[in-house]
Design an enzyme around this catalytic site. Sequence first.
Site, mmCIF file in Angstrom:
data_model
loop_
_atom_site.group_PDB
_atom_site.id
_atom_site.type_symbol
_atom_site.label_atom_id
_atom_site.label_comp_id
_atom_site.label_asym_id
_atom_site.label_seq_id
_atom_site.Cartn_x
_atom_site.Cartn_y
_atom_site.Cartn_z
ATOM 1 N N GLY A 74 -5.274 -5.015 9.194
ATOM 2 C CA GLY A 74 -4.192 -5.086 8.749
ATOM 3 C C GLY A 74 -2.947 -4.723 8.734
ATOM 4 N N SER A 75 -2.004 -4.872 7.841
ATOM 5 C CA SER A 75 -1.644 -5.293 7.286
ATOM 6 C C SER A 75 0.126 -5.649 6.906
ATOM 7 C CB SER A 75 -2.317 -5.718 5.987
ATOM 8 O OG SER A 75 -2.213 -4.839 4.869
ATOM 9 N N ARG A 76 0.810 -3.928 6.289
ATOM 10 C CA ARG A 76 1.867 -4.451 5.420
ATOM 11 C C ARG A 76 2.478 -2.679 6.005
ATOM 12 N NH1 ARG A 76 3.409 -6.300 0.012
ATOM 13 N NH2 ARG A 76 5.317 -4.414 -0.270
ATOM 14 N N MET A 123 2.307 -7.611 8.486
ATOM 15 C CA MET A 123 0.518 -8.027 10.394
ATOM 16 C C MET A 123 0.413 -9.262 9.831
ATOM 17 S SD MET A 123 0.924 -4.367 11.172
ATOM 18 C CE MET A 123 0.952 -3.520 9.860
ATOM 19 N N GLY A 172 -4.315 -3.976 3.412
ATOM 20 C CA GLY A 172 -4.596 -5.240 2.373
ATOM 21 C C GLY A 172 -6.139 -6.129 2.104
#
Length: 221
Positions: free
Chosen positions: A185-187, A97, A157
């Site tokens: 964040g992020s994943r 993301m 992240g």
Amino acid sequence: MFHREGQKIILITFFLVVAALLVAQYYVPADWARWLVQISALVVLVLILQFFRNPKRPVTPSFDEVLAPVDGKVVIIDEVDEPEYFKDKRKQVSIFMSPVNVHVTRYPVSGTVTYSKYHPGKYLVAWHPKSSTKNERTTVVIHTPKFGEVMYRQIAGAVARRIVNYAEEGEQVTQGTDAGFIKFGSRVDLFLPLDCNIHVRLNQKVVGAKTCIASLPKQDD
């Protein structure tokens, strides 16, 4: 519509922006400087609002499909060893993301939460190979009627400093509903059965609660 996790930040930002606009209007004599302060303050407010947006996405739950848990770009599709819970091989699909994506996490499947655990950790950049096991993260496993157990992992992240996870062990959850949030964040990683069919490709953009990530193989009649 904005996510509840952003309400406090949005409120604080709103008051700070109003204060900046008033200060600029009455205490900054130069026109160019006043406009610079006011425009900058409004840009900050817009960025905060867009980050915490929470669009409604009605879902008709399906036990035959795994939906994307977040908006973003597919950065990993691989067969890996999953050491935390399954301790065997799984298909991993990872979604990155960017700051402009919606950061709501949604349940990818319907079922019963059998595992939910928070892990403190580092803040490596989200695309780093070791971020899945070294960064701050939460791991959630959902038992489904057809897929068996499906895992997703929220990963912080380099910028993200707080992961919000609503999943509680023993809870019944519904595909597409709110499962949490990753602030700045992020994943998110998905770990799926080896025999499932993957419907996305590397670098494909996906939409949370809309894009089908995987399905079960068709059974012979």
